[in-house]
Design an enzyme around this catalytic site. Structure first.
Site, PDB file in Angstrom:
ATOM      1  N   HIS A 124      -2.979   1.807   9.163  1.00  0.00           N
ATOM      2  CA  HIS A 124      -3.811   0.627   9.441  1.00  0.00           C
ATOM      3  C   HIS A 124      -2.926  -0.592   9.319  1.00  0.00           C
ATOM      4  O   HIS A 124      -1.864  -0.550   8.689  1.00  0.00           O
ATOM      5  CB  HIS A 124      -4.985   0.561   8.446  1.00  0.00           C
ATOM      6  CG  HIS A 124      -4.565   0.731   7.011  1.00  0.00           C
ATOM      7  ND1 HIS A 124      -4.073  -0.303   6.263  1.00  0.00           N
ATOM      8  CD2 HIS A 124      -4.515   1.828   6.208  1.00  0.00           C
ATOM      9  CE1 HIS A 124      -3.759   0.150   5.042  1.00  0.00           C
ATOM     10  NE2 HIS A 124      -4.001   1.446   4.992  1.00  0.00           N
TER      11      HIS A 124
ATOM     12  N   ASP B 139       0.872  -1.187   0.000  1.00  0.00           N
ATOM     13  CA  ASP B 139       0.000   0.000   0.000  1.00  0.00           C
ATOM     14  C   ASP B 139       0.905   1.233   0.000  1.00  0.00           C
ATOM     15  O   ASP B 139       1.516   1.536   1.031  1.00  0.00           O
ATOM     16  CB  ASP B 139      -0.890  -0.057   1.264  1.00  0.00           C
ATOM     17  CG  ASP B 139      -1.940   1.038   1.295  1.00  0.00           C
ATOM     18  OD1 ASP B 139      -2.032   1.802   0.317  1.00  0.00           O
ATOM     19  OD2 ASP B 139      -2.664   1.129   2.306  1.00  0.00           O
TER      20      ASP B 139
ATOM     21  N   GLU C  83       0.761   6.948   6.788  1.00  0.00           N
ATOM     22  CA  GLU C  83       0.264   7.694   5.637  1.00  0.00           C
ATOM     23  C   GLU C  83      -0.370   9.050   5.980  1.00  0.00           C
ATOM     24  O   GLU C  83      -1.543   9.280   5.723  1.00  0.00           O
ATOM     25  CB  GLU C  83      -0.747   6.850   4.865  1.00  0.00           C
ATOM     26  CG  GLU C  83      -1.828   6.185   5.722  1.00  0.00           C
ATOM     27  CD  GLU C  83      -2.791   5.353   4.860  1.00  0.00           C
ATOM     28  OE1 GLU C  83      -3.334   5.911   3.894  1.00  0.00           O
ATOM     29  OE2 GLU C  83      -2.992   4.166   5.150  1.00  0.00           O
TER      30      GLU C  83
ATOM     31  N   TYR D  26      -4.753  18.138   3.012  1.00  0.00           N
ATOM     32  CA  TYR D  26      -5.675  18.331   1.886  1.00  0.00           C
ATOM     33  C   TYR D  26      -6.349  19.699   2.039  1.00  0.00           C
ATOM     34  O   TYR D  26      -7.121  19.912   2.975  1.00  0.00           O
ATOM     35  CB  TYR D  26      -6.737  17.216   1.885  1.00  0.00           C
ATOM     36  CG  TYR D  26      -6.111  15.845   2.068  1.00  0.00           C
ATOM     37  CD1 TYR D  26      -5.649  15.113   0.983  1.00  0.00           C
ATOM     38  CD2 TYR D  26      -5.956  15.299   3.358  1.00  0.00           C
ATOM     39  CE1 TYR D  26      -5.046  13.871   1.154  1.00  0.00           C
ATOM     40  CE2 TYR D  26      -5.353  14.062   3.542  1.00  0.00           C
ATOM     41  CZ  TYR D  26      -4.900  13.355   2.440  1.00  0.00           C
ATOM     42  OH  TYR D  26      -4.305  12.129   2.626  1.00  0.00           O
TER      43      TYR D  26
ATOM     44  N   GLU E 237       2.750   7.622   1.797  1.00  0.00           N
ATOM     45  CA  GLU E 237       2.415   6.387   2.516  1.00  0.00           C
ATOM     46  C   GLU E 237       3.461   5.310   2.283  1.00  0.00           C
ATOM     47  O   GLU E 237       3.817   5.005   1.146  1.00  0.00           O
ATOM     48  CB  GLU E 237       1.048   5.872   2.031  1.00  0.00           C
ATOM     49  CG  GLU E 237       0.668   4.523   2.615  1.00  0.00           C
ATOM     50  CD  GLU E 237      -0.750   4.085   2.253  1.00  0.00           C
ATOM     51  OE1 GLU E 237      -1.241   4.491   1.180  1.00  0.00           O
ATOM     52  OE2 GLU E 237      -1.352   3.351   3.046  1.00  0.00           O
TER      53      GLU E 237
HETATM   54  N1  GLY Z   1      -5.074   2.538  -0.168  1.00  0.00           N
HETATM   55  C1  GLY Z   1      -5.932   2.426   0.919  1.00  0.00           C
HETATM   56  C2  GLY Z   1      -5.390   3.098   2.082  1.00  0.00           C
HETATM   57  O1  GLY Z   1      -4.387   3.771   1.994  1.00  0.00           O
HETATM   58  O2  GLY Z   1      -5.886   2.957   3.161  1.00  0.00           O
HETATM   59 MN    MN Z   2      -3.239   2.734   3.484  1.00  0.00          MN
HETATM   60 MN    MN Z   3      -3.022   3.622   0.342  1.00  0.00          MN
END
Ligand code: GLY
Ligand code: MN
Ligand code: MN
Length: 439
Positions: free
Chosen positions: A352, A269, A382, A386, A406
Site C-alpha cells: 500500500h 511500516d 509485504e 499463513y 515487509e
Molecule cells: N501494518 C499495517 C500494514 O502492514 O498494512
Molecule cells: Mn503495511
Molecule cells: Mn505492516
C-alpha cells in the site's frame, strides 16, 4: 529534524495553483478524541491539514482563497492564547503566533469561524472541501452555503463544490526529498527496534514484553507507533490484525512482528518474522525462503513505469510456485493463480502507499487501470504465507506457521530504494544476529 515553514508554504502555493482562480478551500484538522470517560487520546493532527499548514494544535481550520489574479491568501482559524487554559493544557500559538510562526496571511479565533467564513465564501466560483470526513463539519459547511445565499441578495455562495482530497491526496502521494529524509529517519528507528526485538526475544517471554522492547526504542527517539503493533507468536501470526499480544512466546515457534513508528508525522511500516529460539526449523525455513524470494522479486518490480500491481503479481507467482514445490498446493501454477487457489495461504495484497498515514492517500488506479510508479512514490512490499493451525488439507508439519516480510520502498530513477534495509531478513543473517545476542 523538522520541515521548515517554507516547505508548507510551497505546498499551499501548489494547491492554490491547482485550485484555479476565484476559489476557496476549507480544511479542518481532526477532532480530539476520548479514550474512555474523560481520559483522551493524545492529539495527533490530521495528516492533510498538517501537510498544508505545519500546525499541530487541535481546533484549527485553514482557509485558502484564490483571486482573479494569480494571488491567494491563507487564513488560519485557531485557538486564542489563554493563560488559564495554557496552564492546564499547554502552549497555544494564538492569533499572533499563527501569523508570525505559521506564515498565515490572516488569523482568527476559531470561535469566529462561522461568522468570518461567510464573507470569504461570497462570489467564489468553487468551494474545495473534504466531503465526508466528519458529518458535523459537513453539516456546518452546508449551513454556511445556505446562509451565504440567504443573507446576501446580490452575491452568492460558490456554485461548484469539489472534493479537496482529490488534489491534496495526489500531492501527498509523491514525496519530496525532504519528506523522504523524514521517512528514512522513521524507517531507521523502526529497523533498530526490530533488530533489538531479535536480540531480546527468549522462549517464555510474553508477546507484550517483546512489544515493550519496540516501544522503548520508539520512545527513546521521541516517536510513537504509526499503527497498533502486531506481535504474534506461533499460530497468532496467521491472524492478520492480531494486536492482543498477550500470549507467551514458545520455543520452536516463529514470532511475527509488524510494528513501526512515525517521525515528525511520517510513518514507517516493517514486518519481520524470526524464530523465538534463534534457529529456524526445516519447515519454517522452507516457507520463509519462499516468502523472502517473493519479497526480493516484488521489491525489484517497484520501478518507474511499472504498474502499481506488478509487485503483487510477481509475489503471487513465486509464492504459488513455492507452495506447489513444497506440496501445499497441487496443480498447474498458472491455473492456481487464475483461480486464486493461493488465497488459502496468501489472502492479502502485497502493499500500500506509505507516507504521513501508514495506509497513505493516493488513488491506486487511473480510470480502469492500475497507475504506474513515479519518482518519489513510496510503497510497502509485504508478501506472506499463513498456514492456518486447523488446515487439514495440508500436512500437519506446516500448520500454524505464519510468515510476513515487509519493507518500505521508494520508486526512484535509479531503481527501487529500500528505506528499511537496516534490519536483516536473510535467514543466515537473522540466525547470526540472534546467536551473537545470546553469546
Ligand atoms: N501494518 C499495517 C500494514 O502492514 O498494512
Ligand atoms: Mn503495511
Ligand atoms: Mn505492516
Amino acid at each position: 529534524m523538522k520541515l521548515p515553514q517554507a516547505d508548507f508554504r510551497h505546498r499551499r502555493d501548489r494547491l492554490a495553483e491547482k485550485m484555479g482562480p476565484n476559489s476557496i478551500a476549507i480544511i479542518a484538522t481532526r477532532e480530539e478524541m476520548y479514550r474512555n470517560r474523560d481520559a483522551d487520546y493524545k492529539f495527533r493532527a490530521d495528516s492533510s491539514f498538517f501537510y498544508l499548514t505545519g500546525f499541530a494544535e487541535p481546533e484549527a481550520v485553514a482557509v485558502i482563497e484564490t483571486f482573479e489574479d494569480d494571488d491567494y491568501s491563507y487564513s488560519l482559524f485557531c485557538r486564542e492564547r489563554n493563560r488559564e487554559m495554557e496552564i492546564w493544557n499547554g502552549y497555544r500559538a494564538g492569533i499572533d503566533g499563527a501569523i508570525e510562526d505559521y506564515d498565515a496571511d490572516e488569523a482568527y479565533a476559531i470561535d469566529l469561524l462561522d461568522e468570518e467564513i461567510i464573507e470569504k465564501l461570497l462570489n467564489k466560483e468553487r468551494l474545495y472541501y473534504r466531503i465526508g470526513h466528519n458529518a458535523a463539519f459537513d453539516a456546518r459547511v452546508s449551513q454556511w452555503i445556505k446562509q451565504a445565499d440567504a443573507e446576501h441578495r446580490h452575491e452568492s455562495a460558490p456554485a461548484h463544490l469539489a472534493q479537496l482530497d482529490r488534489i491534496v491526496d495526489e500531492m501527498r502521494l509523491v514525496k519530496s526529498p525532504q519528506e523522504l529524509e523524514l521517512m528514512q529517519i522513521a524507517a531507521n528507528i523502526s529497523a533498530e527496534a526490530h533488530t533489538c526485538a531479535m536480540q531480546m526475544v527468549r522462549p517464555g517471554m510474553m508477546e507484550y514484553a517483546l512489544e515493550a522492547e519496540l516501544n522503548y526504542i520508539f520512545g527513546q527517539n521521541g516517536c510513537v507507533p504509526s499503527y497498533n503493533s502486531i506481535v504474534g507468536g506461533g499460530a497468532n501470526a496467521c491472524i492478520l490484525h492480531y494486536v492482543e499480544n498477550n500470549q507467551p512466546l514458545k520455543d520452536g515457534d516463529l514470532v511475527l512482528i509488524d510494528a513501526a513508528c512515525e517521525y515528525e508525522f511520517y510513518a514507517s511500516d516493517i514486518t519481520r518474522t524470526f524464530p523465538v529460539n534463534g534457529k529456524f526449523s526445516a519447515e519454517q525455513k522452507a516457507l520463509y525462503e519462499v516468502v523472502l524470494a517473493s519479497q526480493y522479486a516484488a521489491i525489484d518490480a517497484v520501478r518507474i513505469g511499472n504498474s502499481y500491481r506488478e509487485p503483487h503479481e510477481v509475489a503471487v507467482k513465486i509464492l504459488t510456485e513455492g507452495l506447489v514445490n513444497l506440496g501445499l498446493l497441487k496443480g498447474d501454477v498458472n491455473e492456481l493463480i487464475k483461480t486464486e487457489a493461493y488465497r488459502q495461504f496468501y489472502m492479502h495484497g502485497t502493499g500500500h502507499w506509505l507516507g504521513m498515514d501508514v495506509h497513505d492517500v493516493g488513488s491506486y488506479k487511473k480510470g480502469e487501470d492500475w497507475r504506474q510508479y513515479e519518482e518519489g512514490m513510496v510503497v510497502t512490499v509485504e508478501p506472506g504465507l499463513y498456514i492456518a493451525p486447523d488446515d487439514e488439507t495440508v500436512d500437519e508439519k506446516w500448520r500454524g506457521i505464519g510468515i510476513r516480510i515487509e519493507d518500505d520502498v521508494v520508486a526512484t530513477s535509479k531503481g527501487p530504494r529500500v528505506l528499511t534495509a537496516n534490519v536483516v531478513k536473510d535467514i543466515a543473517d537473522i540466525e547470526h544476529l540472534m546467536a551473537q545476542a545470546k553469546a
